[in-house]
Design an enzyme around this catalytic site. Structure first.
Site, PDB file in Angstrom:
ATOM      1  N   TYR A 417       0.836  -1.198   0.000  1.00 12.62           N
ATOM      2  CA  TYR A 417       0.000   0.000   0.000  1.00 12.62           C
ATOM      3  C   TYR A 417       0.869   1.245   0.000  1.00 12.62           C
ATOM      4  O   TYR A 417       2.045   1.220   0.382  1.00 12.62           O
ATOM      5  CB  TYR A 417      -0.969   0.017   1.187  1.00 12.62           C
ATOM      6  CG  TYR A 417      -0.313   0.245   2.536  1.00 12.62           C
ATOM      7  CD1 TYR A 417       0.003   1.531   2.976  1.00 12.62           C
ATOM      8  CD2 TYR A 417      -0.048  -0.822   3.389  1.00 12.62           C
ATOM      9  CE1 TYR A 417       0.597   1.747   4.215  1.00 12.62           C
ATOM     10  CE2 TYR A 417       0.538  -0.618   4.635  1.00 12.62           C
ATOM     11  CZ  TYR A 417       0.865   0.658   5.040  1.00 12.62           C
ATOM     12  OH  TYR A 417       1.444   0.870   6.255  1.00 12.62           O
ATOM     13  N   ASN A 430      10.461   0.518  12.752  1.00  7.84           N
ATOM     14  CA  ASN A 430       9.773  -0.619  12.135  1.00  7.84           C
ATOM     15  C   ASN A 430       8.494  -0.208  11.417  1.00  7.84           C
ATOM     16  O   ASN A 430       7.754  -1.052  10.906  1.00  7.84           O
ATOM     17  CB  ASN A 430       9.457  -1.687  13.185  1.00  7.84           C
ATOM     18  CG  ASN A 430       8.494  -1.190  14.276  1.00  7.84           C
ATOM     19  OD1 ASN A 430       7.932  -0.104  14.173  1.00  7.84           O
ATOM     20  ND2 ASN A 430       8.318  -1.991  15.327  1.00  7.84           N
ATOM     21  N   GLY A 431       8.226   1.091  11.370  1.00 11.38           N
ATOM     22  CA  GLY A 431       7.049   1.585  10.671  1.00 11.38           C
ATOM     23  C   GLY A 431       5.901   1.995  11.568  1.00 11.38           C
ATOM     24  O   GLY A 431       4.834   2.387  11.080  1.00 11.38           O
ATOM     25  N   HIS A 435      -0.947   8.388  14.007  1.00 13.42           N
ATOM     26  CA  HIS A 435      -1.341   9.292  12.912  1.00 13.42           C
ATOM     27  C   HIS A 435      -2.856   9.294  12.724  1.00 13.42           C
ATOM     28  O   HIS A 435      -3.582   8.459  13.281  1.00 13.42           O
ATOM     29  CB  HIS A 435      -0.659   8.880  11.597  1.00 13.42           C
ATOM     30  CG  HIS A 435      -1.067   7.532  11.073  1.00 13.42           C
ATOM     31  ND1 HIS A 435      -2.197   7.334  10.307  1.00 13.42           N
ATOM     32  CD2 HIS A 435      -0.491   6.309  11.203  1.00 13.42           C
ATOM     33  CE1 HIS A 435      -2.295   6.064   9.973  1.00 13.42           C
ATOM     34  NE2 HIS A 435      -1.273   5.408  10.515  1.00 13.42           N
ATOM     35  N   CYS A 453       0.310   0.685  13.295  1.00 11.11           N
ATOM     36  CA  CYS A 453       0.295   2.054  13.812  1.00 11.11           C
ATOM     37  C   CYS A 453      -0.842   2.236  14.819  1.00 11.11           C
ATOM     38  O   CYS A 453      -1.728   1.397  14.952  1.00 11.11           O
ATOM     39  CB  CYS A 453       0.116   3.055  12.670  1.00 11.11           C
ATOM     40  SG  CYS A 453       1.505   3.097  11.518  1.00 11.11           S
ATOM     41  N   ASN A 455      -3.941   4.344  15.260  1.00 15.21           N
ATOM     42  CA  ASN A 455      -4.865   5.171  14.478  1.00 15.21           C
ATOM     43  C   ASN A 455      -5.723   6.038  15.382  1.00 15.21           C
ATOM     44  O   ASN A 455      -6.274   5.551  16.389  1.00 15.21           O
ATOM     45  CB  ASN A 455      -5.798   4.291  13.642  1.00 15.21           C
ATOM     46  CG  ASN A 455      -5.117   3.650  12.445  1.00 15.21           C
ATOM     47  OD1 ASN A 455      -5.754   2.950  11.668  1.00 15.21           O
ATOM     48  ND2 ASN A 455      -3.819   3.872  12.275  1.00 15.21           N
TER      49      ASN A 455
END
Length: 507
Positions: A417, A430-431, A435, A453, A455
């Site tokens: 994505y 690691n990402g 956000h 993440c 959210n």
């Protein structure tokens, strides 16, 4: 290391022997001091074997030729005889040795004239037979830091949250016991702290750390002769420049006057790999001092650690617990000309003065699907959130805010994505981010659907984004997987304290 031979009186009549010894003591000659240098290998061999001789090069008085003999000298010639008050010149990259004949060492100190914050070099003591002795420090409390952790008093409590997010007063860098000290008193206290008390029967001393090139050292010692008289010895030791060594750069992530969160590590990155045998010499020269907004010293237990090379060497400092909020931190790193490998030396000195802001901690729970924010002990946010889905879970453990961007493009080859997001706060390499994710607002607070993440709704993400600064801790719980020490520039809080201290190059 060649040490002085012991002499014992002889004679068949015990009374005569005692009388001779008494007369000898009463007429004791002034002790003879010898100064030289010794290689790391020779010093380590001497210390490990406890006995035996190693090569000691004599120090060259200023203006004389460099030493020409590297063979082991006779015991009575270990190093070069040096009068008190002399200026002597030696080559860098070796350890300094001091021998005394006709007396025993009482105490000794060596200090870098231009860098007084460098911690005490305890050195190694030997008796006349060459056996290593255990050192006794003159002031255990003052020398407790030993270059590895810096004490800097006051419990690590958060201050009144109504105060500003950072101190505004200039710190007094040399203060102790919660009070600003007179500079002269502080100098006297530092000199006392730098003095190492010799054990009984000490006849020789070898520094623990190598001498740095193009530097000046003050060497002082006290020896006690058989008649009980104390003899003071001083010398100024100057080192030559390591002209054939290549420079290795060192830089820091933080900047002067930056305000960071309570979980921010001090990060030094080297231009190449620092050889393991030189890491103690590098680390020994570093110091960290912490004061409150009024310049009063704060006690903070901390340690440096050499993280895995990437491929360059990385040296981080973190406290045992989070930094005390609303503090000032002063870092001194005089690394110019310090050996880093057999063929390289430090290119530059570094100093760093930054501030610790308010104590803001994020806690996100994958089971309750909530994210809370506390600031100086008071909860300021409690948001519904969505964390990593079962196939792409978030990681338990203490993360640290690394950077943030109002607009950021998320890309993942693994999950195929590419998505533009708002108010992105990176918390791991690691990402993992915190956000805005308007597409998951409907399940935030009830289900985990992200790729790892945290959210939040757009409005809530913006509210948190505006408060986040580098170094803020983000603690995730409730997941089935834990953070590892791999794949991050900042994994400092993943290590437990005992493992972290083991990564220091100092004993």
């Amino acid at each position: 290391m060649v040490l002085l031979a012991a002499c014992t009186p002889s004679g068949s009549n015990p009374d005569t022997t005692r009388d001779d010894a008494k007369e000898s003591a009463e007429a004791a000659a002034d002790p003879v001091f010898r100064v030289g240098t010794i290689t790391d290998a020779a010093a380590d061999d001497s210390a490990s074997s406890k006995t035996g001789a190693a090569s000691t090069e004599p120090a060259a008085p200023t203006g004389s030729a460099a030493p020409t003999s590297t063979t082991a000298p006779a015991p009575e010639q270990a190093g070069e005889v040096v009068d008190s008050g002399s200026d002597i010149t030696v080559d860098p990259g070796q350890r300094l040795s001091l021998n005394v004949d006709g007396a025993v060492l009482s105490d000794i100190s060596i200090s870098d004239v231009d860098h007084p914050r460098i911690s005490t070099d305890p050195g190694q003591f030997f008796d006349t037979s060459g056996s290593q002795l255990d050192a006794v420090k003159a002031d255990d409390a003052a020398n407790e830091k030993s270059g590895n952790s810096e004490s800097t008093e006051e419990p690590t409590q958060s201050e009144d949250p109504t105060q500003s997010e950072g101190p505004t007063d200039e710190s007094t860098k040399e203060s102790t016991d919660g009070a600003t000290e007179d500079p002269q008193d502080e100098k006297s206290k530092q000199e006392k702290a730098d003095t190492v008390t010799a054990p009984d029967d000490a006849a020789a001393w070898v520094s623990t750390y190598d001498l740095t090139g193009d530097s000046t050292y003050d060497l002082t010692a006290t020896a006690t002769s058989a008649d009980g008289q104390e003899h003071n010895f001083t010398a100024t030791v100057t080192t030559n420049t390591s002209s054939d060594a290549s420079p290795m750069s060192v830089r820091t992530t933080l900047s002067d006057d930056q305000t960071v969160g309570v979980g921010a590590p001090i990060i030094f990155s080297f231009g190449s790999t620092v050889a393991k045998q030189y890491r103690d010499d590098v680390e020994h020269r570093l110091s960290v001092k912490v004061t409150d907004k009024d310049g009063k010293k704060r006690k903070v237990e901390g340690s440096w650690a050499w993280l895995p090379d990437d491929p360059q060497s990385r040296l981080h400092f973190r406290p045992k617990d989070f930094w005390p909020a609303h503090s000032k931190v002063s870092v001194d790193a005089p690394l110019k000309n310090v050996p880093t490998t057999d063929k390289t030396v430090g290119q530059n000195d570094l100093t760093l003065d930054f501030e610790i802001g308010r104590k803001q901690v994020v806690k996100a729970d994958a089971k309750s699907h909530r994210m809370t924010v506390t600031r100086d002990g008071k909860q300021t946010m409690n948001f519904p959130a969505s964390l990593g889905a079962p196939k792409s879970p978030s990681y338990n453990g203490t993360h640290v805010v690394m950077s943030k961007s109002a607009d950021y493009t998320m890309k993942s080859q693994k999950w195929d994505y590419e998505t533009d997001v708002k108010w992105a706060v990176r918390i791991h390499n690691n990402g993992e981010f915190i956000h805005a994710a308007p597409w998951s607002t409907g399940v935030q607070g009830s289900a985990n659907v992200s790729h790892g993440c945290i959210n939040l709704s757009t409005a809530r993400a913006k509210q948190y984004y505006d408060t986040a600064i580098f170094g803020d801790p983000v603690e995730i719980t409730g997941s089935d997987v834990n953070l590892s020490t791999e794949d991050s520039d900042i994994s400092d809080w993943v290590y437990d304290w005992s493992d972290w201290k083991k990564m220091s190059a100092l004993d």
